[in-house]
Design a protein around this motif. Structure first.
Motif, PDB file in Angstrom:
ATOM      1  N   GLN A 145      57.799  34.205 -49.241  1.00 43.28           N
ATOM      2  CA  GLN A 145      59.101  34.238 -48.594  1.00 43.28           C
ATOM      3  C   GLN A 145      60.179  34.535 -49.641  1.00 43.28           C
ATOM      4  N   ALA A 146      61.052  35.458 -49.321  1.00 41.58           N
ATOM      5  CA  ALA A 146      62.120  35.840 -50.245  1.00 41.58           C
ATOM      6  C   ALA A 146      62.993  34.638 -50.590  1.00 41.58           C
ATOM      7  N   VAL A 147      63.514  34.645 -51.801  1.00 39.82           N
ATOM      8  CA  VAL A 147      64.369  33.562 -52.282  1.00 39.82           C
ATOM      9  C   VAL A 147      65.713  34.168 -52.675  1.00 39.82           C
ATOM     10  N   GLU A 160      68.510  23.052 -56.114  1.00 46.24           N
ATOM     11  CA  GLU A 160      68.610  23.203 -54.649  1.00 46.24           C
ATOM     12  C   GLU A 160      67.858  24.463 -54.194  1.00 46.24           C
ATOM     13  N   ILE A 161      68.089  25.580 -54.863  1.00 45.89           N
ATOM     14  CA  ILE A 161      67.399  26.830 -54.518  1.00 45.89           C
ATOM     15  C   ILE A 161      65.905  26.684 -54.776  1.00 45.89           C
ATOM     16  N   GLY A 162      65.553  26.062 -55.902  1.00 40.17           N
ATOM     17  CA  GLY A 162      64.149  25.863 -56.243  1.00 40.17           C
ATOM     18  C   GLY A 162      63.419  24.980 -55.256  1.00 40.17           C
ATOM     19  N   THR A 163      64.115  23.973 -54.717  1.00 40.92           N
ATOM     20  CA  THR A 163      63.513  23.102 -53.704  1.00 40.92           C
ATOM     21  C   THR A 163      63.138  23.911 -52.470  1.00 40.92           C
ATOM     22  N   SER A 164      64.062  24.727 -52.006  1.00 43.69           N
ATOM     23  CA  SER A 164      63.805  25.572 -50.839  1.00 43.69           C
ATOM     24  C   SER A 164      62.697  26.577 -51.130  1.00 43.69           C
ATOM     25  N   ALA A 165      62.759  27.214 -52.287  1.00 42.76           N
ATOM     26  CA  ALA A 165      61.746  28.206 -52.659  1.00 42.76           C
ATOM     27  C   ALA A 165      60.369  27.560 -52.761  1.00 42.76           C
ATOM     28  N   TYR A 166      60.303  26.372 -53.344  1.00 45.25           N
ATOM     29  CA  TYR A 166      59.033  25.650 -53.457  1.00 45.25           C
ATOM     30  C   TYR A 166      58.481  25.336 -52.069  1.00 45.25           C
ATOM     31  N   ASN A 167      59.329  24.807 -51.201  1.00 37.30           N
ATOM     32  CA  ASN A 167      58.871  24.435 -49.857  1.00 37.30           C
ATOM     33  C   ASN A 167      58.359  25.644 -49.080  1.00 37.30           C
ATOM     34  N   VAL A 213      56.825  39.411 -57.353  1.00 34.90           N
ATOM     35  CA  VAL A 213      57.171  39.298 -55.936  1.00 34.90           C
ATOM     36  C   VAL A 213      58.473  38.531 -55.739  1.00 34.90           C
ATOM     37  N   LEU A 214      58.579  37.366 -56.346  1.00 36.10           N
ATOM     38  CA  LEU A 214      59.760  36.516 -56.159  1.00 36.10           C
ATOM     39  C   LEU A 214      60.787  36.679 -57.274  1.00 36.10           C
TER      40      LEU A 214
END
Length: 145
Positions: free
Chosen positions: A35-37, A63-70, A125-126
């Motif tokens: 999923q794109a970050v 905050e961004i890393g939390t979403s990207a990890y999830n 990719v990310l």
């Protein structure tokens, strides 16, 4: 042939077709589309890969890393970086620069063993900014053994 036998043959055929068409997607661990970050809020860090996390302790990066990890990692490594045993528990990644070096290597190149992809390479990719944001999140989860 009686109707019971015909019904069993048709049911068996339907199950076989379902297994052939859906089985790999259902049973294959780790099949995912990254999923794109959105990292546009993070400071630019250039194209050349860094060996030290430039976002360590950065609240927005975490905050961004939390979403990207999830979205991209939790499926295998577990919610909140707590593995259920399928993939390594990322709370135990070594902190600091030596942990950063290991993380970026694995993030960029992935991991495979005996021809099986255990972790896909995510660097191209990310991107680097997303990777370091994920690492910044993981630093907040660090636990000593």
């Amino acid at each position: 042939m009686n109707t019971t036998t015909t019904g069993r043959i048709l049911l068996g055929g339907a199950i076989a077709m379902l297994a052939l068409t859906c089985g790999p997607q259902i049973m294959a661990h780790g099949d995912m589309v990254p999923q794109a970050v959105d990292t546009s809020d993070l400071p630019d860090i250039g194209e050349e890969w860094l060996q030290k996390n430039p976002y360590s302790g950065n609240a927005r990066a975490i905050e961004i890393g939390t979403s990207a990890y999830n979205q991209n990692c939790a499926r295998c490594h577990g919610l909140d970086a707590i593995s259920g045993g399928i993939a390594p528990d990322l709370r135990y990644l070594e902190p600091g620069e030596s942990g950063d070096a290991w993380f970026v290597e694995r993030y960029r190149k992935g991991s495979s063993h005996d021809g099986r992809v255990l972790m896909p390479p995510l660097g191209d990719v990310l991107g680097q900014k997303a990777g370091w944001a994920i690492r910044a999140f993981l630093e907040t989860k660090y636990t000593e053994e």
